[in-house]
Each structure stands twice: as C-alpha cells, then as structure tokens.
Design a protein around this motif. Structure first.
Motif, PDB file in Angstrom:
ATOM      1  N   MET A   1      71.312  25.128  40.964  1.00  0.00           N
ATOM      2  CA  MET A   1      71.647  24.794  42.083  1.00  0.00           C
ATOM      3  C   MET A   1      72.450  25.677  43.072  1.00  0.00           C
ATOM      4  N   ASN A   2      71.950  25.793  44.285  1.00  0.00           N
ATOM      5  CA  ASN A   2      72.418  26.914  45.112  1.00  0.00           C
ATOM      6  C   ASN A   2      73.561  26.305  45.815  1.00  0.00           C
ATOM      7  N   SER A   3      74.704  26.864  45.639  1.00  0.00           N
ATOM      8  CA  SER A   3      75.921  26.301  46.445  1.00  0.00           C
ATOM      9  C   SER A   3      75.967  26.786  47.759  1.00  0.00           C
ATOM     10  N   ASN A   4      75.183  27.602  48.429  1.00  0.00           N
ATOM     11  CA  ASN A   4      74.884  27.728  49.622  1.00  0.00           C
ATOM     12  C   ASN A   4      74.252  26.786  50.489  1.00  0.00           C
ATOM     13  N   LEU A   5      73.366  26.027  49.577  1.00  0.00           N
ATOM     14  CA  LEU A   5      72.719  25.202  50.417  1.00  0.00           C
ATOM     15  C   LEU A   5      73.335  23.960  51.107  1.00  0.00           C
ATOM     16  N   LEU A   6      73.266  23.780  52.111  1.00  0.00           N
ATOM     17  CA  LEU A   6      73.769  22.766  52.966  1.00  0.00           C
ATOM     18  C   LEU A   6      73.107  21.559  53.220  1.00  0.00           C
ATOM     19  N   LEU A   7      71.794  21.737  53.676  1.00  0.00           N
ATOM     20  CA  LEU A   7      70.873  20.598  53.650  1.00  0.00           C
ATOM     21  C   LEU A   7      69.708  20.816  52.948  1.00  0.00           C
ATOM     22  N   GLN A   8      69.200  19.658  52.157  1.00  0.00           N
ATOM     23  CA  GLN A   8      68.117  19.790  51.330  1.00  0.00           C
ATOM     24  C   GLN A   8      67.188  18.536  51.419  1.00  0.00           C
ATOM     25  N   THR A   9      66.002  18.692  51.299  1.00  0.00           N
ATOM     26  CA  THR A   9      65.175  17.315  51.206  1.00  0.00           C
ATOM     27  C   THR A   9      64.483  17.575  49.914  1.00  0.00           C
ATOM     28  N   ARG A  10      64.183  16.604  49.321  1.00  0.00           N
ATOM     29  CA  ARG A  10      63.320  16.542  48.036  1.00  0.00           C
ATOM     30  C   ARG A  10      62.165  15.616  48.069  1.00  0.00           C
ATOM     31  N   ASN A  11      61.057  16.233  48.133  1.00  0.00           N
ATOM     32  CA  ASN A  11      59.774  15.449  48.447  1.00  0.00           C
ATOM     33  C   ASN A  11      59.821  14.162  49.284  1.00  0.00           C
ATOM     34  N   LEU A  12      60.368  14.531  50.398  1.00  0.00           N
ATOM     35  CA  LEU A  12      60.739  13.538  51.402  1.00  0.00           C
ATOM     36  C   LEU A  12      59.204  13.065  51.995  1.00  0.00           C
ATOM     37  N   THR A  13      59.082  11.655  51.914  1.00  0.00           N
ATOM     38  CA  THR A  13      57.599  11.227  52.450  1.00  0.00           C
ATOM     39  C   THR A  13      57.701  10.128  53.312  1.00  0.00           C
ATOM     40  N   LYS A  14      56.890   9.827  54.310  1.00  0.00           N
ATOM     41  CA  LYS A  14      57.184   8.509  55.075  1.00  0.00           C
ATOM     42  C   LYS A  14      55.806   8.352  55.722  1.00  0.00           C
ATOM     43  N   SER A  15      55.381   7.196  55.647  1.00  0.00           N
ATOM     44  CA  SER A  15      54.233   6.821  56.230  1.00  0.00           C
ATOM     45  C   SER A  15      54.510   5.607  57.405  1.00  0.00           C
ATOM     46  N   PHE A  16      53.759   5.679  58.444  1.00  0.00           N
ATOM     47  CA  PHE A  16      53.750   4.433  59.448  1.00  0.00           C
ATOM     48  C   PHE A  16      52.280   3.971  59.287  1.00  0.00           C
ATOM     49  N   GLY A  17      52.283   2.558  58.873  1.00  0.00           N
ATOM     50  CA  GLY A  17      50.961   2.067  58.435  1.00  0.00           C
ATOM     51  C   GLY A  17      50.435   2.794  57.294  1.00  0.00           C
ATOM     52  N   ASP A  18      49.273   3.098  57.557  1.00  0.00           N
ATOM     53  CA  ASP A  18      48.485   3.923  56.308  1.00  0.00           C
ATOM     54  C   ASP A  18      48.375   5.352  56.633  1.00  0.00           C
ATOM     55  N   ARG A  19      48.955   5.525  57.901  1.00  0.00           N
ATOM     56  CA  ARG A  19      49.307   7.429  58.055  1.00  0.00           C
ATOM     57  C   ARG A  19      50.547   7.920  57.405  1.00  0.00           C
ATOM     58  N   LYS A  20      50.238   8.921  56.612  1.00  0.00           N
ATOM     59  CA  LYS A  20      51.344   9.618  56.126  1.00  0.00           C
ATOM     60  C   LYS A  20      51.948  10.601  57.169  1.00  0.00           C
ATOM     61  N   ILE A  21      53.039  10.527  57.806  1.00  0.00           N
ATOM     62  CA  ILE A  21      53.619  11.302  58.857  1.00  0.00           C
ATOM     63  C   ILE A  21      54.488  12.433  58.226  1.00  0.00           C
ATOM     64  N   ILE A  22      55.179  11.991  57.056  1.00  0.00           N
ATOM     65  CA  ILE A  22      55.713  13.148  56.657  1.00  0.00           C
ATOM     66  C   ILE A  22      55.171  13.212  54.776  1.00  0.00           C
ATOM     67  N   ASN A  23      54.864  14.456  54.569  1.00  0.00           N
ATOM     68  CA  ASN A  23      54.327  14.589  53.129  1.00  0.00           C
ATOM     69  C   ASN A  23      54.974  15.350  52.177  1.00  0.00           C
ATOM     70  N   ARG A  24      55.719  15.055  51.205  1.00  0.00           N
ATOM     71  CA  ARG A  24      56.430  15.900  50.210  1.00  0.00           C
ATOM     72  C   ARG A  24      57.185  16.867  51.013  1.00  0.00           C
ATOM     73  N   LEU A  25      57.949  16.586  51.874  1.00  0.00           N
ATOM     74  CA  LEU A  25      58.696  17.728  52.547  1.00  0.00           C
ATOM     75  C   LEU A  25      59.971  18.385  51.906  1.00  0.00           C
ATOM     76  N   ASN A  26      60.093  19.608  51.370  1.00  0.00           N
ATOM     77  CA  ASN A  26      61.206  20.204  50.723  1.00  0.00           C
ATOM     78  C   ASN A  26      61.838  21.013  51.652  1.00  0.00           C
ATOM     79  N   LEU A  27      62.966  20.978  52.397  1.00  0.00           N
ATOM     80  CA  LEU A  27      63.467  21.717  53.476  1.00  0.00           C
ATOM     81  C   LEU A  27      64.711  22.566  52.477  1.00  0.00           C
ATOM     82  N   HIS A  28      65.255  23.700  52.833  1.00  0.00           N
ATOM     83  CA  HIS A  28      66.356  24.259  52.306  1.00  0.00           C
ATOM     84  C   HIS A  28      67.008  24.853  53.441  1.00  0.00           C
ATOM     85  N   VAL A  29      68.091  24.388  53.937  1.00  0.00           N
ATOM     86  CA  VAL A  29      69.017  24.950  55.122  1.00  0.00           C
ATOM     87  C   VAL A  29      70.159  25.571  54.439  1.00  0.00           C
ATOM     88  N   MET A  30      70.524  26.671  54.295  1.00  0.00           N
ATOM     89  CA  MET A  30      71.632  27.442  53.892  1.00  0.00           C
ATOM     90  C   MET A  30      72.861  27.564  54.903  1.00  0.00           C
TER      91      MET A  30
END
Ligand SMILES: Nc1ncnc2c1ncn2[C@@H]1O[C@H](COP(=O)(O)OP(=O)(O)O)[C@@H](O)[C@H]1O
Ligand SMILES: [Mg+2]
Lengths: 246, 261
Positions: A1-30
C-alpha cells in the motif's frame, strides 16, 4: 500500500439500466497531484465523480480516500474532499456569501473568517454580497471552488471547471488551481474533455473511454515515450480514434 | 439542528413564504367582508366577534394550507434534487437520514408557522371588522373569554398532528418523484380523492375516519367535546402510523437515491 495514495478506486462499476457506464475503474491519485481525468463527452467522467463523492452508489467496487472507505465511513471520507460535480449549483436568491455561510454551518470547528478567506482565494470578495443569480458562469465556478475550499480539504475534485468559460475565465481558473496546489498543498482531480487544456497544468492523467480507464500515467512520461507528441495525439493513439473527428 | 437552521434561513429568504402569508390574510379579509355584505347564511361565522373567529374558520384554510405545504415540500426536496443544490449538503459530512430528518423538521416548522400566523391574522382581522366581543361562541355553545382562547389553542394545536402526517406523505411523494408539478398535483389529487371517499357513506365510518383528509378536517373537533376518547385514540394511532410508515418508506428511497443533478 502506497502511503502517497490519496484517492483510489478499486474495480468501480456502475450501470444505468443494462448499460455499463463505468467498468472496473481503478484510479490512483497521489498526494500533491494535479490529476487530469480525460475523456470525450459522454465517456463517464461525471458518473465516476458522482461515485467517488457518494452521490450515487456503485454496483460493485470501492472508493478509498486518505485511508477511509466511502462505503462504510462516508462522513470521514467526504470530510477530506471538496467538490464541484457536473456544475456549480447554488441558491440563486441568496448572496454568494450567504450560500457559503449556510455551508460553513455544516462544517464542525470552522473558523469565523474562513468564508472571507476562501472568497479572497478565488477573488470574489467584491461581488460576495450580490445574489448568485446575477453571477456569470465563471463567477459561479469560482464560488464553487470557494465552497470546495471551505473545509480545508486535502482533495478537491472539479468536474470540467473551464467548460463554457471564455478564454480569460479559463486562464484565471487554471492559474488559480496551480496556485492553490502549490501554496496550500491541495491535491486536485480535474475532469476535462479539453486535452491541451489539461496538459498545461496536470502532472498526471487518466484517460477514460466508454467507462474504461485506458491509461494512467505521468504526463512527462507519456510525452517522452511518444517522442514529444501532444497529449491530444497520444489520446487518439490510445483510444484508437482518428485525430480527425469528422 | 444546523441543517434545520439552514432550512429556516432559506425559507425566510424566499418570496414564496410572504406570498403564502399574504394569501391567508386576504382570504380572511374576504370572508369577513362577505359576511358583512350579507351572505352570512353561507358562512361558518356564528357570532361576529374576533375571539370566535379563528375557531369558527378553522377548516376554511385547510385546502390552502395543504397546497402551500405541497409547494413548500416540493421546493425543499424535488426542486433541490432537480437544480442540484442538494449536492451542496450531500457533499458535506451529512448522512442521508440526517438530511431527511431536517426536511421533516422544516416541514413541521413550516406548518406551525403558517398556523400560528393564520390564528393571529384571523384575530386581528376580526378585531378590525367586529371588535373583540364578550364571549366565544362555537357550535352554539358560549364560552368565557379564557375558555374560548383555551379551546382555540387546543383545537389548532391538535390540528398539527394530521397536518404533519399529511406533510410526511407529501415528503414521500416528493422524494419519489422527479418534478415539482407532479408533487403538487399528486398531493392535491390525493386530497380530492380523499374528500370524495370520506363522503361516501357505503364505506364504514371507522375506515373513513382513518383517511388523512378526514383527519385533517375533523381530528381537532374531537377535542371540543369531552366524550370522544375512542375517536381521539384511534386518530392518534392513525396519524402516528401515517407518519411512521411514510417516514420509513421515504428513508428507504432516500438511502438508495442516486443524485443525478
Ligand atoms: N441518469 C442516467 N441514466 C442513464 N444514462 C446516463 C445517466 N447519466 C449518464 N448517463 C450516460 O452515461 C454516459 C456517461 O455520462 P457522463 O458520466 O455524464 O459522461 P461525461 O461526464 O464524461 O461527459 C453517457 O453515455 C450518458 O448518456
Ligand atoms: Mg460530465
């Protein structure tokens, strides 16, 4: 785990209806980043920001900000964040100052002169007593940044902060971001579809396309690897789209 | 608490509130004017004096109060979700349940404010039109000034319970729908349908008593006479059930609501 990491998303996924709008998003903001979150209109930037700020709920995946999990520790997580999502919305019948006063009421332990301080930072003092409905878009955007600054957060998230502004307004906002990052130690996460805009102020970028993060890297690293190509060209290389939008 | 303060601050800064108050005053002046113009056979005014006026006219404003409540609730819920101002609060360390509680409290405060204002305005209008009078008369019974004031206070205080129950139903409608017009329309239609049902004698009277419309109109009546213990108990249970059920339903909607403004 990086202590410099401020914002992290892990496999973030979101659908509206049956459309996947966000697909396994992994962001790393230092810490200390001015992070550019890039993508053309409709690729999922705002949706991702809504997920990160808890305005909507993911189908799966996690958001972690400064070690706090959004899912089970919303209040402590959001306390580290200031944000404008989609567009700055305020009560038009109240003055800019009064809008901030209402928000300051919700921040425990805030200092009395903090409102004047943040208005000063975004250079809005002279119009602070006027009703927000008389403000230009640029002024609303700056009031939005003032509101985001209010709780002295570690991370500020801005959704297309220069969208719809005239060149002078864009320049002011960009200068403001760079200055705040340098002087106040604030990490910025900025979404934009204006690639060259971001290139000037960001040190890191993530490129989102159809809800998928195609690439995340230091701007310097990217331009070096591609031998001085502009970010725009790199973007089109990565997304596989022709540079010519016609 | 801070959230409620914010709601009240916003309420007093909006023009709508003052328009509502103005409408209430104008209605009272019109009622008194009509009475004086000789249409007394149609009015609820039994004795023309100020102290009898608020209690005589307590039903007169129910429709208006209901519409104003609908508009106010649509403003603080539906409209905030539509215009995006709710994000201001939700991006602070404020839970969804806290937000709902503050809206509920704001609705109750709004109801209290409007009712208090209405009673006062009615006394004042009556004072100018008829003078204070010697005693309070209601449903043919004469009360001393002190008892009259007490009865008026009791009746208006009692009317809050069904008003707040109605407000809670509005809050649910507002939380579940996407635009203001829907909210005001749905609550108004509910109200009209309720009025219609409550007049249908084929429905057993106990069930009719349970309709929110009936409660809005008649709950406070049970307090005028002393022999209505059963109705009062039933009504209190009914109103509290409305509040509880719709609060919980709204909470479920609220907790999962995607904020897409
Ligand atoms: N409430 C919604 N319901 C259905 N689809 C939506 C909704 N909001 C956004 N979308 C879709 O999600 C995609 C991404 O939208 P958005 O996150 O706003 O993109 P961006 O901010 O990058 O322009 C778009 O295709 C949009 O049509
Ligand atoms: Mg967007």
């Amino acid at each position: 785990m990086n202590s410099n990491l401020l914002l992290q998303t892990r496999n973030l996924t979101k659908s509206f209806g049956d459309r996947k709008i966000i697909n396994r998003l992994n962001l790393h903001v230092m810490k200390g980043d001015i992070y550019g979150f890039l993508g053309r209109n409709g690729q999922g930037k705002t949706t991702a920001i809504r997920l990160v700020t808890g305005l909507i709920f993911p189908d799966s995946g996690d958001v972690i900000i400064d070690g706090h999990h959004l899912r089970n520790d919303f209040k402590n997580t959001i306390s580290n964040v200031g944000a404008i999502v989609e567009s700055p919305s305020f009560y038009g019948y109240l003055s800019g100052y009064d809008n901030l006063k209402l928000m300051a009421n919700l921040i425990p332990g805030i200092k009395k002169d903090r409102i004047d301080e943040v208005l000063d930072m975004v250079r809005l003092n002279h119009r602070a007593k006027d009703k927000v409905k008389t403000y230009s878009l640029g002024m609303k955007q700056r009031l939005g940044i003032a509101n985001a600054l209010l709780s002295s957060p570690k991370l500020i998230i801005l959704d297309e902060p220069t969208n719809g502004l005239d060149p002078q307004g864009m320049k002011e906002i960009k200068e403001m971001i760079v200055q705040l990052a340098a002087e106040r130690n604030i990490t910025f996460f900025i979404s934009s579809h204006l690639l060259h805009e971001v290139e000037q102020i960001c040190n890191r970028v993530g490129i989102i396309h159809s809800g998928t993060l195609l690439c995340e890297a230091e701007v310097e690293e990217l331009t070096q690897k591609s031998k001085g190509k502009s970010l725009e060209d790199i973007y089109f290389d990565i997304t596989g789209e022709g540079g010519d939008l016609a | 608490m801070k959230l409620l303060q914010n709601e009240l601050y916003k309420l007093f800064k909006t023009k709508k509130l003052y328009i509502f108050l103005l409408i209430l005053v104008v209605m009272r002046i019109m009622a008194v004017y009509l009475y004086k113009a000789g249409t007394e056979f149609q009015t609820v005014i039994e004795v023309a004096n100020a102290q009898s006026l608020p209690i005589a006219m307590k039903y007169d404003a129910v429709q208006f109060l209901v519409i104003f409540m609908g508009i106010y609730i649509a403003d603080i819920l539906t409209d905030e979700f539509k215009t995006g101002t709710v994000k201001l609060t939700l991006l602070r360390p404020i839970g969804r349940a806290q937000l709902l509680n503050s809206k509920f409290a704001a609705m109750a405060a709004f109801a209290v404010l409007l009712n208090l204002f209405l009673v006062l305005a009615t006394y004042i209008v009556g004072l100018f039109a008829f003078g204070w009078g010697d005693s309070t008369v209601y449903h043919g019974v004469t009360y001393s000034v002190g008892d009259g004031l007490l009865l008026t206070a009791k009746v208006y205080a009692a009317s809050f319970l069904p008003i707040i129950a109605f407000g809670m139903i509005c809050i649910f409608v507002a939380a579940a729908s996407k635009n203001m017009v829907t909210v005001v329309a749905v609550t108004f239609i509910l109200f009209i349908v309720g009025e219609f049902l409550s007049a249908l004698s084929v429905i057993p009277s106990v069930i009719r008593t349970c309709l929110i419309v009936n409660q809005l109109f008649f709950f406070s009546d049970y307090f005028v006479k002393n022999n209505h213990h059963f109705e009062i108990t039933l009504s209190v249970v009914v109103n509290l059930s409305y509040i509880t059920v719709f609060y919980l339903l709204t909470l479920v909607v609220f907790r999962k609501k995607d904020v897409l403004c």
